[in-house]
Design an enzyme around this catalytic site. Sequence first.
Site, PDB file in Angstrom:
ATOM      1  N   LYS A   1       1.032  -1.263   0.159  1.00 31.75           N
ATOM      2  CA  LYS A   1       0.147   0.032  -0.093  1.00 31.75           C
ATOM      3  C   LYS A   1       0.839   1.380  -0.103  1.00 31.75           C
ATOM      4  CE  LYS A   1      -3.477   2.248   2.780  1.00 31.75           C
ATOM      5  NZ  LYS A   1      -4.446   2.486   3.947  1.00 31.75           N
TER       6      LYS A   1
ATOM      7  N   GLU B   1      10.728  -4.637   4.490  1.00 22.11           N
ATOM      8  CA  GLU B   1      10.716  -5.987   4.138  1.00 22.11           C
ATOM      9  C   GLU B   1      10.325  -6.094   2.480  1.00 22.11           C
ATOM     10  OE1 GLU B   1       9.100  -5.010   6.669  1.00 22.11           O
ATOM     11  OE2 GLU B   1       9.291  -6.124   8.500  1.00 22.11           O
TER      12      GLU B   1
ATOM     13  N   GLY C   1      -5.002  -1.835   4.889  1.00 17.96           N
ATOM     14  CA  GLY C   1      -4.089  -2.837   4.308  1.00 17.96           C
ATOM     15  C   GLY C   1      -4.782  -4.235   4.683  1.00 17.96           C
ATOM     16  N   ARG C   2      -4.975  -4.486   6.061  1.00 21.25           N
ATOM     17  CA  ARG C   2      -5.533  -5.673   6.339  1.00 21.25           C
ATOM     18  C   ARG C   2      -7.058  -6.047   5.735  1.00 21.25           C
ATOM     19  NH1 ARG C   2      -4.616  -2.548  10.422  1.00 21.25           N
ATOM     20  NH2 ARG C   2      -6.376  -1.767  11.836  1.00 21.25           N
TER      21      ARG C   2
ATOM     22  N   GLU D   1      -4.561  -6.631  14.950  1.00 26.75           N
ATOM     23  CA  GLU D   1      -4.151  -5.383  14.573  1.00 26.75           C
ATOM     24  C   GLU D   1      -5.110  -4.516  14.579  1.00 26.75           C
ATOM     25  OE1 GLU D   1      -0.515  -4.629  11.734  1.00 26.75           O
ATOM     26  OE2 GLU D   1      -2.269  -4.124  10.414  1.00 26.75           O
TER      27      GLU D   1
ATOM     28  N   HIS E   1      -4.417 -33.553  17.551  1.00 25.23           N
ATOM     29  CA  HIS E   1      -3.412 -34.173  17.702  1.00 25.23           C
ATOM     30  C   HIS E   1      -2.203 -33.584  18.173  1.00 25.23           C
ATOM     31  CE1 HIS E   1      -5.239 -38.049  16.215  1.00 25.23           C
ATOM     32  NE2 HIS E   1      -5.626 -37.297  15.667  1.00 25.23           N
TER      33      HIS E   1
ATOM     34  N   LYS F   1       9.244  -0.755  14.552  1.00 26.50           N
ATOM     35  CA  LYS F   1       9.741  -0.595  13.070  1.00 26.50           C
ATOM     36  C   LYS F   1      10.946   0.584  13.330  1.00 26.50           C
ATOM     37  CE  LYS F   1       5.578  -1.219  10.083  1.00 26.50           C
ATOM     38  NZ  LYS F   1       4.918  -0.175   9.318  1.00 26.50           N
TER      39      LYS F   1
END
Length: 532
Positions: A194, A200, A252-253, A338, A369, A497
């Site tokens: 965005k 990253e 963003g999400r 978030e 399990h 950050k």
Amino acid sequence: MWKNLQDHHAKVADRRFETLVDAERAAEFTAQADSIVLDYAKTNIDAEGRALLIDLLDATGVAAKRDAMFAGQPINETEGRAVLHTALRNLDGDPVVVDGKDVMIGIQDTLARMSIFSTEVRTGAFKGQGGKITDVINIGIGGSDLGPAMAVKALAPFHDGPRCHFVSNVDPADIAGVLRQCDPTTTLVIVASKTFTTIETMTNARTAQAWMAEKVSDTGAQFAALSTAADKTAAFGIDPSRVFGFEDWVGGRYSMWGPIGLSLMMAVGHVAFRDFLRGGQAMDRHFQSAAWHENLPALLALVGIWHNQICDYATRAVLPYDNLLSRLPAYLQQLEMESNGKGVSMDGADLDVPSGPVVWGEPGTNGQHAFYQLIHQGTRVIPCEFLVAARGHEDDLHHQHQLLVANCLAQSEALMRGRTLDEARDKVADKFEGDELDRQARHRVFPGNRPSVTIAYPQLTPFVLGQIIALYEHRVFVEGAVLGINSYDQWGVELGKELATALQPVVEGAQSAADKDGSTAALVAFLQGNGV
Ligand code: F6P
């Protein structure tokens, strides 16, 4: 506001809700939207509790806040932005006005461009230097990765396009593992960010560019960008014809419904992608029109509030009995935590109840399990959310699907019923006697009375996936609106950050660690001593 609910909880906390669950309750504590059913009968919420929870919605003005969101008002107050991911799936194109401008025109234009581009890639009309595109790599992180990665996996039975890969982590192991599988001459790289500044993503994008440059003369021709920052995509060298933009009112999400969903469109085609949007839109309409006691997002949120803010259960397990949804828990971790992991309300005051719960999970039956031991017999109660389809996509293996479904239903039943000491004794009476029988039996007791909800649907199709994701988005909205927080900013990710940027030269050895705390300095020294 919370007091009535807390008082009600004090009255009912000790009862065994299993005794309430007859056919009448099952009908009354189930709601449906199109083909999706939400069963919340296996909880300790009764009619009075539900009425008090619904009072919360009215007391906090959730309906007005919902309408303000859909109308494009700037409900993301700390960033002064509208919250309009719903416009991305407004397939009918009814006007949505922000600052006096109908945003639907731009949305429809971008969707059309995405459709054309994805069709060109899928048919081979768009070529890499080595011919038809065989592999698409989406480079992005957070909302620019989790949504499309989850959805590409979820809709695997509908794939008929190029292979799609996702690189998110700055850990070189991530991108190296993907690049090894691809031929640069037939690979399209999609840089999804965005802001187009995320360290990253930009680092991985440059690594991919260098990898491609070894075999491809014009790397820019095999790159596309998904971003709100047209100036930065141009500076990176990506031709505007392959830049798919969106506006800052898409969080963003919440962004997989628009350009960030391009990798999904590459995989399944624009027709299936539109079915996914249509599913989201159907859930929007349900959320806007259904009465609260029939409204899936509202009910899911109210069950969440009951368990987290009232019962004080700090975590919630999301357990898809649908392997295609194996990335759903990871996706929901960002969406929910978030969005609602905030400590202050919109006006800056401290919250007087806990904020959103820790969300975690794995697909069933794998979890059975692994960690179900703790869910059944641990000392903390963990509300569970089961998701299950009536049918899988493997018709010839339907008997396996039936076994999967039986396991799902058995787990919610076991959590509710538990097993008494007498029942446990009966189980082992033929093997032990006396004190040993008692001791052995105690290990086989299940407290039960543990709540769960089940979301059931006929089959995981693009439409149903759209419904499920929009259901969760609106659930987050309702929980946030009741708490009075801003579900659409994310200041909590900033400090780390900033410190990472400051630490980079320290790790590289260009700056001393002397002004760091003792622990950080010692860790830097250890890692430098071992070759970082
Ligand atoms: O660091 C958090 C975050 O800002 C998320 O909200 C977002 O989804 C992610 O980073 C990626 O951001 P971008 O799409 O701008 O690269």
